[in-house]
Design an enzyme around this catalytic site. Structure first.
Site, PDB file in Angstrom:
ATOM      1  N   SER A 189      26.645  11.828 -19.022  1.00  0.00           N
ATOM      2  CA  SER A 189      26.116  12.910 -19.878  1.00  0.00           C
ATOM      3  C   SER A 189      27.160  13.979 -20.187  1.00  0.00           C
ATOM      4  O   SER A 189      26.807  15.137 -20.379  1.00  0.00           O
ATOM      5  CB  SER A 189      24.885  13.578 -19.236  1.00  0.00           C
ATOM      6  OG  SER A 189      23.979  12.598 -18.805  1.00  0.00           O
ATOM      7  N   ARG A 190      28.409  13.595 -20.182  1.00  0.00           N
ATOM      8  CA  ARG A 190      29.509  14.520 -20.529  1.00  0.00           C
ATOM      9  C   ARG A 190      29.695  15.655 -19.507  1.00  0.00           C
ATOM     10  O   ARG A 190      30.354  16.648 -19.799  1.00  0.00           O
ATOM     11  CB  ARG A 190      29.329  15.126 -21.931  1.00  0.00           C
ATOM     12  CG  ARG A 190      29.278  14.094 -23.051  1.00  0.00           C
ATOM     13  CD  ARG A 190      30.612  13.383 -23.182  1.00  0.00           C
ATOM     14  NE  ARG A 190      30.685  12.462 -24.312  1.00  0.00           N
ATOM     15  CZ  ARG A 190      30.593  11.124 -24.213  1.00  0.00           C
ATOM     16  NH1 ARG A 190      30.385  10.545 -23.041  1.00  0.00           N
ATOM     17  NH2 ARG A 190      30.722  10.351 -25.276  1.00  0.00           N
ATOM     18  N   LEU A 191      29.097  15.474 -18.300  1.00  0.00           N
ATOM     19  CA  LEU A 191      29.295  16.491 -17.250  1.00  0.00           C
ATOM     20  C   LEU A 191      30.474  16.065 -16.380  1.00  0.00           C
ATOM     21  O   LEU A 191      30.334  15.739 -15.195  1.00  0.00           O
ATOM     22  CB  LEU A 191      28.007  16.657 -16.420  1.00  0.00           C
ATOM     23  CG  LEU A 191      26.835  17.243 -17.207  1.00  0.00           C
ATOM     24  CD1 LEU A 191      25.581  17.310 -16.335  1.00  0.00           C
ATOM     25  CD2 LEU A 191      27.166  18.635 -17.725  1.00  0.00           C
TER      26      LEU A 191
END
Ligand SMILES: Cc1cc2nc3c(=O)[nH]c(=O)nc-3n(C[C@H](O)[C@H](O)[C@H](O)COP(=O)(O)O)c2cc1C
Length: 211
Positions: A189-191
Site C-alpha cells: 500500500s505504498r507504506l
C-alpha cells in the site's frame, strides 16, 4: 500511450530500526550481497548524479568497482561530462535500484580522484579491447560517425599488435565518500520503509522518513 495501469505492490521484505545494521556500510554490504546472490543483471550498476556548471543535475549509470568504509569507487574518463562536473562540484549522488528485491539505496557524498596507482592497476586489469576503447574514446565529445569510431578502434588494435595500450592519464577512478545513505524497502500500500543515516562527528544518526 496509457501507462497509468502499470503498478505493483511491494511485499517482499521489511526494514526496521531494530534490525538494520548501525553501520550503513555493513548494511550496504548485506543488501548488495543479497542482490548478487539473486543474480540480478548489472547488479553493480548505479546512477551517478552530478551537478555541472550549468546548474542542472545529470544522471548516468556507472559500475561500482569497489567499496569499503573509505567510499565507493567507479572508473571513467576524467574529461567526460561527468568528470568536468565533478571538477566543478565534487558533491554527487549514487543511486541503486534492485527491482527484484524491491529496494533502492541513495547515497550522497563527495568524490575525489583515486590515486594513479589504483587507476592504472584497474585499467590494466580490464580486457584488452576495453583498454583500447578507453584510450581512443574521447568520452562525451561529439564524433563524426560510428564508422570513424570503428576505424580508429581497428587501427589502434592493429598498431598495438596484441600489446596493451599505455595507461591514459585522463582515465581513472573516483572515490565517493558518503555523508548520507537512505535504504528504501518497498512495502504494501505504498507504506514503504525508509531509513536514513546521516554522518555526524564520529558516528551515524539514524532516522526514519515518511514514505
Ligand atoms: C550498465 C552500464 C554501465 C556503465 N558503466 C560505466 C562506467 O563504469 N564508467 C563510465 O564512464 N561509463 C559507464 N557507462 C556509460 C555511462 O552511462 C555514460 O553514457 C558515459 O559515462 C558518459 O557519461 P557523461 O557524458 O555524463 O560523462 C555505463 C552505462 C551502462 C548502461
Amino acid at each position: 500511450m496509457q501507462l497509468d495501469h502499470i503498478r505493483r505492490d511491494y511485499k517482499k521484505a521489511e526494514l526496521d530500526e531494530g534490525t538494520i545494521d548501525k553501520n550503513p556500510f555493513k548494511q550496504f554490504k548485506t543488501w548488495i550481497n543479497e542482490a548478487i546472490a539473486l543474480n540480478i543483471a548489472d547488479v553493480t550498476a548505479m546512477s551517478l548524479i552530478s551537478i555541472g556548471r550549468d546548474g542542472f543535475p545529470q544522471s548516468r549509470i556507472v559500475l561500482l568497482k569497489d567499496f569499503s568504509e573509505n567510499g565507493f569507487t567507479f572508473f571513467t574518463n576524467y574529461n567526460s561530462d561527468k568528470g568536468q562536473a565533478i571538477d566543478f562540484n565534487p558533491k554527487v549522488g549514487l543511486h541503486f535500484f534492485w527491482a527484484d528485491l524491491e529496494r533502492q539505496i541513495r547515497i550522497t557524498g563527495t568524490a575525489t580522484k583515486t590515486t594513479e596507482e589504483v587507476s592504472k592497476s584497474y585499467f590494466h586489469s580490464r580486457p584488452h579491447k576495453s583498454q583500447i576503447a578507453a584510450v581512443l574514446s574521447n568520452q562525451s565529445s561529439v564524433i563524426p560517425s560510428r564508422d570513424s569510431l570503428d576505424n580508429n578502434f581497428n587501427k589502434l588494435i592493429a598498431e598495438l599488435k596484441g600489446n596493451d595500450p599505455e595507461y591514459p592519464k585522463n582515465w581513472g577512478g573516483y572515490l565517493v565518500k558518503p555523508i548520507k545513505f537512505e535504504f528504501w524497502q518497498g512495502r504494501e500500500s505504498r507504506l514503504h520503509d525508509r531509513i536514513v543515516f546521516e554522518k555526524s562527528e564520529n558516528d551515524w544518526q539514524i532516522k526514519r522518513l515518511a514514505p
